[in-house]
Write a protein that holds these residues in place. Structure first.
Motif, PDB file in Angstrom:
ATOM      1  N   ILE A  87       0.879  -1.096   0.016  1.00 23.47           N
ATOM      2  CA  ILE A  87       0.098   0.140  -0.103  1.00 23.47           C
ATOM      3  C   ILE A  87       0.820   1.232   0.071  1.00 23.47           C
ATOM      4  CG2 ILE A  87      -1.710   1.252   1.276  1.00 23.47           C
ATOM      5  CD1 ILE A  87      -2.905  -1.529   2.401  1.00 23.47           C
ATOM      6  N   GLY A  88       1.958   1.350   0.713  1.00 25.80           N
ATOM      7  CA  GLY A  88       2.903   2.313   0.758  1.00 25.80           C
ATOM      8  C   GLY A  88       3.470   2.569  -0.748  1.00 25.80           C
ATOM      9  N   MET A  89       3.796   1.587  -1.256  1.00 29.43           N
ATOM     10  CA  MET A  89       4.381   1.714  -2.750  1.00 29.43           C
ATOM     11  C   MET A  89       3.236   1.998  -3.570  1.00 29.43           C
ATOM     12  SD  MET A  89       7.103   1.357  -4.662  1.00 29.43           S
ATOM     13  CE  MET A  89       7.977   0.032  -3.735  1.00 29.43           C
ATOM     14  N   GLN A  90       1.905   1.842  -3.387  1.00 33.91           N
ATOM     15  CA  GLN A  90       0.916   2.306  -4.256  1.00 33.91           C
ATOM     16  C   GLN A  90       0.942   4.014  -3.796  1.00 33.91           C
ATOM     17  OE1 GLN A  90      -2.354   0.006  -3.013  1.00 33.91           O
ATOM     18  NE2 GLN A  90      -2.769  -1.060  -4.991  1.00 33.91           N
ATOM     19  N   ASN A  91       0.822   4.408  -2.473  1.00 36.11           N
ATOM     20  CA  ASN A  91       0.624   5.863  -2.587  1.00 36.11           C
ATOM     21  C   ASN A  91       1.996   6.555  -2.952  1.00 36.11           C
ATOM     22  OD1 ASN A  91      -1.668   5.105  -0.950  1.00 36.11           O
ATOM     23  ND2 ASN A  91      -0.535   5.019   0.969  1.00 36.11           N
ATOM     24  N   LEU A  92       3.191   5.898  -2.878  1.00 37.42           N
ATOM     25  CA  LEU A  92       4.370   6.786  -3.267  1.00 37.42           C
ATOM     26  C   LEU A  92       4.563   6.947  -4.766  1.00 37.42           C
ATOM     27  CD1 LEU A  92       6.878   8.113  -2.300  1.00 37.42           C
ATOM     28  CD2 LEU A  92       7.927   5.775  -2.485  1.00 37.42           C
ATOM     29  N   ILE A  93       4.190   5.860  -5.343  1.00 35.71           N
ATOM     30  CA  ILE A  93       4.021   5.860  -6.974  1.00 35.71           C
ATOM     31  C   ILE A  93       3.045   6.958  -7.507  1.00 35.71           C
ATOM     32  CG2 ILE A  93       3.484   4.612  -9.203  1.00 35.71           C
ATOM     33  CD1 ILE A  93       4.838   2.165  -7.734  1.00 35.71           C
ATOM     34  N   LYS A  94       1.648   7.177  -6.924  1.00 37.63           N
ATOM     35  CA  LYS A  94       0.873   7.918  -7.320  1.00 37.63           C
ATOM     36  C   LYS A  94       1.027   9.243  -7.010  1.00 37.63           C
ATOM     37  CE  LYS A  94      -4.080   9.012  -6.656  1.00 37.63           C
ATOM     38  NZ  LYS A  94      -5.458   8.512  -5.931  1.00 37.63           N
ATOM     39  N   ALA A  95       1.827   9.496  -5.794  1.00 39.70           N
ATOM     40  CA  ALA A  95       2.304  10.859  -5.609  1.00 39.70           C
ATOM     41  C   ALA A  95       3.201  11.367  -6.371  1.00 39.70           C
ATOM     42  CB  ALA A  95       2.650  10.950  -3.998  1.00 39.70           C
ATOM     43  N   LEU A  96       4.341  10.347  -6.749  1.00 42.51           N
ATOM     44  CA  LEU A  96       5.488  10.731  -7.424  1.00 42.51           C
ATOM     45  C   LEU A  96       5.146  10.900  -8.927  1.00 42.51           C
ATOM     46  CD1 LEU A  96       8.230   8.653  -5.667  1.00 42.51           C
ATOM     47  CD2 LEU A  96       8.047  11.037  -5.914  1.00 42.51           C
ATOM     48  N   GLY A  97       4.260  10.393  -9.611  1.00 38.72           N
ATOM     49  CA  GLY A  97       3.714  10.061 -10.914  1.00 38.72           C
ATOM     50  C   GLY A  97       4.151  11.343 -11.799  1.00 38.72           C
ATOM     51  N   PRO A  98       3.376  12.551 -11.379  1.00 39.14           N
ATOM     52  CA  PRO A  98       3.793  13.513 -12.256  1.00 39.14           C
ATOM     53  C   PRO A  98       4.970  14.188 -12.055  1.00 39.14           C
ATOM     54  CG  PRO A  98       1.655  13.930 -10.627  1.00 39.14           C
ATOM     55  CD  PRO A  98       2.535  12.646 -10.244  1.00 39.14           C
ATOM     56  N   SER A  99       5.805  14.007 -11.167  1.00 36.04           N
ATOM     57  CA  SER A  99       7.329  14.467 -10.986  1.00 36.04           C
ATOM     58  C   SER A  99       8.209  13.630 -11.792  1.00 36.04           C
ATOM     59  CB  SER A  99       7.650  14.546  -9.708  1.00 36.04           C
ATOM     60  OG  SER A  99       6.857  15.486  -8.806  1.00 36.04           O
ATOM     61  N   VAL A 100       8.364  12.434 -11.736  1.00 33.97           N
ATOM     62  CA  VAL A 100       9.228  11.427 -12.421  1.00 33.97           C
ATOM     63  C   VAL A 100       8.638  10.913 -13.673  1.00 33.97           C
ATOM     64  CG1 VAL A 100       9.977  10.636 -10.268  1.00 33.97           C
ATOM     65  CG2 VAL A 100       8.252   9.441 -11.225  1.00 33.97           C
ATOM     66  N   GLY A 101       7.407  11.128 -14.164  1.00 37.65           N
ATOM     67  CA  GLY A 101       7.018  10.813 -15.317  1.00 37.65           C
ATOM     68  C   GLY A 101       7.061   9.171 -15.822  1.00 37.65           C
ATOM     69  N   VAL A 102       6.496   9.073 -16.963  1.00 34.50           N
ATOM     70  CA  VAL A 102       6.859   7.676 -17.454  1.00 34.50           C
ATOM     71  C   VAL A 102       7.608   7.537 -18.800  1.00 34.50           C
ATOM     72  CG1 VAL A 102       4.533   6.717 -16.724  1.00 34.50           C
ATOM     73  CG2 VAL A 102       4.435   7.926 -18.762  1.00 34.50           C
ATOM     74  N   LYS A 103       8.040   6.133 -18.912  1.00 26.99           N
ATOM     75  CA  LYS A 103       9.015   6.089 -20.102  1.00 26.99           C
ATOM     76  C   LYS A 103       8.549   6.234 -21.593  1.00 26.99           C
ATOM     77  CE  LYS A 103      12.824   2.868 -21.643  1.00 26.99           C
ATOM     78  NZ  LYS A 103      13.191   1.564 -21.276  1.00 26.99           N
ATOM     79  N   SER A 104       7.244   6.145 -21.511  1.00 29.06           N
ATOM     80  CA  SER A 104       6.666   6.405 -23.047  1.00 29.06           C
ATOM     81  C   SER A 104       6.205   7.875 -23.067  1.00 29.06           C
ATOM     82  CB  SER A 104       5.250   5.478 -22.773  1.00 29.06           C
ATOM     83  OG  SER A 104       4.494   5.589 -22.077  1.00 29.06           O
ATOM     84  N   GLY A 105       6.297   8.679 -22.098  1.00 27.48           N
ATOM     85  CA  GLY A 105       5.904   9.945 -22.412  1.00 27.48           C
ATOM     86  C   GLY A 105       4.455  10.179 -22.123  1.00 27.48           C
ATOM     87  N   LYS A 106       4.029  11.603 -22.305  1.00 30.34           N
ATOM     88  CA  LYS A 106       2.796  12.036 -21.818  1.00 30.34           C
ATOM     89  C   LYS A 106       1.968  12.675 -23.122  1.00 30.34           C
ATOM     90  CE  LYS A 106       0.136  14.850 -18.533  1.00 30.34           C
ATOM     91  NZ  LYS A 106       0.164  15.538 -17.371  1.00 30.34           N
ATOM     92  N   LEU A 107       0.978  12.322 -23.533  1.00 33.16           N
ATOM     93  CA  LEU A 107       0.356  12.931 -24.712  1.00 33.16           C
ATOM     94  C   LEU A 107      -0.526  14.077 -24.151  1.00 33.16           C
ATOM     95  CD1 LEU A 107      -0.644  12.427 -27.457  1.00 33.16           C
ATOM     96  CD2 LEU A 107      -2.969  11.378 -26.554  1.00 33.16           C
TER      97      LEU A 107
END
Length: 589
Positions: free
Chosen positions: A227-247
């Motif tokens: 659950i902690g990992m879920q929360n951390l990834i959700k909070a960090l998502g906009p800052s670290v981004g995803v490899k495929s980029g953002k449309l």
């Protein structure tokens, strides 16, 4: 005549007059332009009425001239309405008479700052505090996420950039905590300690759970590792981004995102060029929909540009995780501009870059944020604020006779043009390096592995269920990282020790090895992984070559040489997690 009424809600800093305070002879329409406090002094009222009379007189002159020169004053007004209008009616004329080009800037061009902070979660743990120390020595900007501020400041120093949050409680992970963060090292782990307690000098902690009867201290493995990992990834998502980029706009792989584009042509400067933006349902390279920027450009009336610009976004687009914007388009051999704005003001600095196209060819054009130049009315603004990719308010595509600072577009020709744009995507520049480095544990796939001799396995494997399924939930947390799309490295150390770094290492994949490794060495591997494309999207185990029975020491007069961790990373393969043996499947490499 039609009046230019502007919405006060779009420009809250401007105070509009009460309609009763303006004589009817001075009103341009039935609704007020502005409202102010009724206590405004009569002298200011008189001055404003005079300004309105001047404005009315000027608009009459401009409208009359437009009939002579072919300028469409009505289209000018509609343009302003579409974009919610400029801040005040008087700035219309300021913009109208401003030159599109001028003297070259005497200041050297400044590169836009797109650097990022490294966040360390679990910074007071044995690995985490060493990671912070290494990053600081390298001169990298560091922020720590901790639960206990007093403990953290005592351990890491009073000047540490610190935020207090608990990954098991999503409500404590404020978005502001991650502003400016571009990479993360996660050393958070469930706490395991001796049932009967430790010694004052933490001798049992230093030995590891092989030497004492363990139990979970504090939050459960499920809460921390999953659950902690879920929360951390959700909070960090906009800052670290995803490899495929953002449309950001367009049509891609079955997904789409539209933006409110409108024409912003040289009509606002008195010109007669015209453009439009529309969706061509079958105009893309694969026969699907695409955006189409088209029009006719003319230099009549000292004009010479057409453009399409989005309305201001309701919420700023945060693209701080990415390195630039990539446009997929069909070129016509001409040079265009992309303009990105970070202000909601009508007439403001636009961070600008020009790009060339190849005639009759679909192409991808990558425009790094670092190449954006602050431009205001075709002049470089030497003292502009650095571009902030977390605060993007609008986008604009332009075809113009003018470059900036007196330069001209060498590909400019008058007449019709068309530029199909199928997508605008934020991208990560190659080579992509990990954005999320996670310290896990060797053995996470072993508790349920068929045919495994548990008597030869570490205590955590044998006691997995007794310890709240600690390894099971660590593996579930790993899977969340791999599924997130974030570029990652997952490091699975064997038993952690307080020995110094420096012993020879063994990197393995498949989750089979046992042994020991120092916390200092793991911290160094974490920091090295941040900079290596060979570590990206890899999962691996690591130990030193020495057995538990042999203590590793370092001679201060003859320290071991610094390791080239990249040589270890280069040996790693994609897709190897150890779950292959658990699932009895062959890994896809």
């Amino acid at each position: 005549m039609e009046c230019c009424c502007y919405s006060p809600t779009t420009n809250p800093s401007f105070k509009f007059l009460n309609p009763q305070s303006v004589p009817s002879s001075a009103r341009l329409c039935s609704n007020p332009f502005l409202k102010v406090n009724d206590r405004i002094k009569s002298r200011k009222q008189s001055s404003y009425v005079n300004d309105l009379r001047t404005y009315k007189r000027r608009t009459s002159i401009v409208a009359a001239e437009s009939k002579k020169q072919g300028w469409d004053f009505g289209r000018f007004v509609k343009t302003l309405y579409f974009f919610n209008g400029p801040p005040s009616p008087f700035k219309i004329f300021e913009s109208l008479i401003a030159n599109l080009s001028g003297p070259s800037s005497s200041e050297a061009e400044k590169s836009m700052d797109v650097s990022g902070i490294v966040l360390v979660a679990g910074a007071t743990g044995g690995v985490g505090r060493r990671v912070v120390d290494i990053l600081r020595k390298k001169g990298l900007p560091v922020r720590v996420l901790v639960r206990n501020e007093e403990k953290a400041r005592k351990m890491l120093g009073a000047d540490v950039d610190l935020v207090v949050g608990d990954i098991t409680k999503a409500s404590t992970l404020s978005p502001d905590y991650f502003k400016g963060v571009k990479k993360v090292i996660n050393a958070v782990s469930v706490i395991v300690g001796p049932k009967e307690g430790d010694t004052p000098d933490r001798a049992k902690y230093s030995q590891g759970i092989k030497f004492f009867e363990p139990e979970i201290k504090g939050d459960s493995p499920e809460m921390v590792e999953y659950i902690g990992m879920q929360n951390l990834i959700k909070a960090l998502g906009p800052s670290v981004g995803v490899k495929s980029g953002k449309l950001v706009f367009g049509f891609e792989d079955g997904s789409s995102r539209d933006l409110p584009w409108g024409a912003l042509d040289d009509v606002v400067m008195g010109g007669v060029s015209q453009s439009s933006f529309q969706i061509d349902p079958k105009g893309s390279e694969n026969g699907g929909p695409t955006g189409l920027f088209k029009g006719i450009v003319s230099t009549a009336n000292n004009g010479g540009f057409t453009s399409i610009r989005t309305k201001n976004f309701d919420v700023a687009e945060n693209l701080s995780a990415y390195d630039g914007l990539e446009l997929r388009l069909k070129g016509d051999g001409r040079r265009y501009k992309l303009i990105v704005r970070t202000s909601r003001d009508w007439d403001t600095v636009g961070y600008t870059v020009g790009f060339d196209t190849v005639k009759d060819q679909w192409q991808s054009v990558q425009l790094p944020f670092s190449s954006l130049r602050p431009i205001f009315r075709a002049k470089t603004v030497a003292d502009a604020q650095p571009f902030d990719p977390s605060q993007i308010i609008s986008l604009q595509l332009m075809f113009s006779k003018f470059e900036y600072d007196g330069k001209l577009n060498p590909t400019f020709v008058e007449g019709p043009f068309e530029l199909p744009v199928s997508s605008i995507r934020a991208y990560m520049a190659e080579p992509i390096t990990p954005r999320f480095v996670h310290v896990g544990s060797a053995g996470v796939t072993r508790p349920e592995r068929p045919g495994l001799d548990l008597s030869k396995q570490p205590p955590a494997v044998r006691l997995n269920k007794e310890l709240g399924s600690i390894l099971t939930f660590k593996l579930k947390g790993e899977d969340l990282i791999r599924e997130s799309g974030i570029p990652y490295t997952i490091i699975r150390p064997c038993a952690l020790t307080e020995e110094p770094a420096g012993a020879d290492l063994i990197f393995e994949q498949g989750d089979n090895i046992t042994g020991k490794i120092s916390r200092e060495e793991v911290a160094k591997i974490c920091v090295a992984a941040l900079e290596s494309p060979y570590a990206c999207d890899k999962t691996f185990e690591v130990k030193c070559v020495l057995p538990f029975s042999e203590q590793y020491t370092v001679d201060p007069e003859n320290p071991p040489p610094e390791k080239d961790y990249n040589s270890y990373f280069m040996s790693l393969k994609d897709g190897i997690t150890g779950k292959e043996a658990l699932e009895k499947t062959v890994a896809a490499v």
